[in-house]
Write an enzyme that holds these catalytic residues in place. Sequence first.
Site, PDB file in Angstrom:
ATOM      1  N   GLY A  87      -6.458   0.235 -10.554  1.00 13.70           N
ATOM      2  CA  GLY A  87      -7.365   0.728  -9.512  1.00 13.70           C
ATOM      3  C   GLY A  87      -8.123  -0.405  -8.855  1.00 13.70           C
ATOM      4  O   GLY A  87      -8.025  -1.572  -9.249  1.00 13.70           O
ATOM      5  N   ARG A  90     -12.100  -4.565  -7.586  1.00  8.08           N
ATOM      6  CA  ARG A  90     -12.999  -5.417  -6.790  1.00  8.08           C
ATOM      7  C   ARG A  90     -12.731  -5.202  -5.299  1.00  8.08           C
ATOM      8  O   ARG A  90     -12.972  -6.073  -4.485  1.00  8.08           O
ATOM      9  CB  ARG A  90     -12.802  -6.877  -7.148  1.00  8.08           C
ATOM     10  N   LYS A 110     -12.393  -6.740  -0.125  1.00  8.70           N
ATOM     11  CA  LYS A 110     -11.924  -7.307  -1.396  1.00  8.70           C
ATOM     12  C   LYS A 110     -12.998  -8.292  -1.849  1.00  8.70           C
ATOM     13  O   LYS A 110     -13.393  -9.169  -1.083  1.00  8.70           O
ATOM     14  CB  LYS A 110     -10.583  -8.012  -1.167  1.00  8.70           C
ATOM     15  N   ARG A 173      -9.731  -6.629   4.595  1.00 12.39           N
ATOM     16  CA  ARG A 173      -8.270  -6.567   4.689  1.00 12.39           C
ATOM     17  C   ARG A 173      -7.847  -5.371   5.525  1.00 12.39           C
ATOM     18  O   ARG A 173      -8.409  -4.292   5.397  1.00 12.39           O
ATOM     19  CB  ARG A 173      -7.697  -6.456   3.285  1.00 12.39           C
ATOM     20  N   ARG A 180       0.442   2.337  -3.066  1.00 13.88           N
ATOM     21  CA  ARG A 180       1.307   1.429  -3.810  1.00 13.88           C
ATOM     22  C   ARG A 180       2.247   2.252  -4.682  1.00 13.88           C
ATOM     23  O   ARG A 180       1.956   3.429  -4.956  1.00 13.88           O
ATOM     24  CB  ARG A 180       0.462   0.533  -4.727  1.00 13.88           C
ATOM     25  N   ASP A 251       1.860  -2.422  -8.847  1.00 17.30           N
ATOM     26  CA  ASP A 251       0.619  -2.155  -8.106  1.00 17.30           C
ATOM     27  C   ASP A 251       0.508  -3.059  -6.887  1.00 17.30           C
ATOM     28  O   ASP A 251      -0.367  -2.861  -6.042  1.00 17.30           O
ATOM     29  CB  ASP A 251      -0.609  -2.332  -9.014  1.00 17.30           C
ATOM     30  N   ASN A 252       1.373  -4.043  -6.792  1.00 18.23           N
ATOM     31  CA  ASN A 252       1.369  -4.928  -5.629  1.00 18.23           C
ATOM     32  C   ASN A 252       2.566  -4.665  -4.724  1.00 18.23           C
ATOM     33  O   ASN A 252       2.941  -5.511  -3.914  1.00 18.23           O
ATOM     34  CB  ASN A 252       1.355  -6.391  -6.070  1.00 18.23           C
TER      35      ASN A 252
END
Length: 498
Positions: A87, A90, A110, A173, A180, A251-252
């Site tokens: 999750g 940050r 971020k 961002r 994802r 997750d990326n």
Amino acid sequence: MMPFAFDNTYARELPGTYVPWKPAAVPAPRLLFFNEPLAAELGLDATALRGDDGAALFAGNLLPDGAEPIAQAYAGHQFGGFSPQLGDGRALLIGELIDRAGVRRDIAFKGSGRTPFSRGGDGKAAVGPMLREVLIGEAMHALGIPTTRALAVAATGEAVVRETALPGAVLTRVASSHLRVGTLQYFAARGEIDQLRRLVDYAIARHDPALVALSEAERPLGLLRAVAARQAELLAQWMNIGFIHGVMNTDNMALAGETIDYGPCAFMEAYDPAAVFSSIDHGGRYAFGNQPHIARWNLARCAEALLPLMADADDDASVQRAVAACTDVIDAFPEAFDSAWRRGQRAKLGLQGGAQAEDAALADDWLALLQAQAVDFTLAWRHLADAAEGRGAPLRALWSDAAPLEAWLARWSERCAREGGSPVERAAAMRRVNPWVIPRNHRVEEALAAASSDDDLGPFRLLLEALRQPFDEDRSRAGYAEPAPREVTAGYRTFCGT
Ligand code: AMP
Ligand code: MG
């Protein structure tokens, strides 16, 4: 303050998939970077954002009207092991807006402080890694590769403790979405099937509206196919530009097919499929040449997450049918990747007509030649364009022994001649796909060190300008086109959790 016309579908339509949360206040906001061209794309009023209000906003101190900051839940396979709860530890999605092309874009922070997903982390980010995300993202964008991008970086005036104390920053961002593979995995692993279905419908509405017409039963497979198709194209572009993501955890991997999370990424210099720079990637799992295999592996995890929507677990026959359908998509991935990669290679080789049977071997043999003498990947392709118009010297100069190259050049020239067309036009076309400037690792580090240690943004700005015009051979920027000394590259390491 109302600079963004937010319309927050994720927060509105997907309760239970996130936690509403506020960015942390910081002591001394200062804008280090503001992306004017991206602001224009987003239809933002740049004058309102450039000043002190912009600094306060992009540092997280001043929430713009309409923002609904949320920390999104997701899971992920990290280096092959499943973490059921990652999750936004940050990061915060602060809202969505429709850009001037009519595309919905996420605006996210971020480094904006701890959230319920922070685990042991401080929720913060440092100036260096955030400016790095700017440089690589803008470079990728200029190279024509789908990517998330940085709208702004604000220094916080706060120290962030890593191995040493570093100046802190918040990055803003912009992404097509932050969905994802790991987002689907989170809800699949918890057996929250209704949430999973809502996410699939949401992803389809946002990224694959043509699939809305599918029946509920067909949609998960449709989404898997669409995600696979986008990843095949994306990976082909990475592989043809020498990009090493470095941490291709699930997750990326964005469902939208954008490159996301510029952590331990690097650009290849001497061509080597085994190239790996990440300090924690001991096994070379995310080595350059392994990336298409990992993409396929990640797609298999995506399929597993979707499976509960495709089959009734108590009905073996339905499970088998669903598994077979997913397997077909996953098994088709290498070919889809290959076809996109080969198409890109033909363009890089200056071949614009139809594919010929010998083209794959021509490309493979070229790469083998680069590998054998550790030739710089980017410059070799670029100087091949010179060779296309009869100037072979710059290319030959890259080889310590150019003899093995000659036979290949003869084959390639013959192949080009058979295709016809003017050499000058071929060279020009090659220069539109073979960049002169890429983010050379040593140049990136030098710019970040000046910004982070000396508060000097000069080198960062000059490098950014060069990276935004990667195909222009501007001799005044020759320093940005040169590889690092070999010993520098040999010792180069990149870091995660930055
Ligand atoms: P990444 O390696 O950046 O993709 O991050 C993997 C996970 O670690 C995500 O859930 C991040 O939110 C989390 N994470 C990374 N750095 C931090 C940090 N400094 N504080 C809290 N969470 C973090
Ligand atoms: Mg990540």
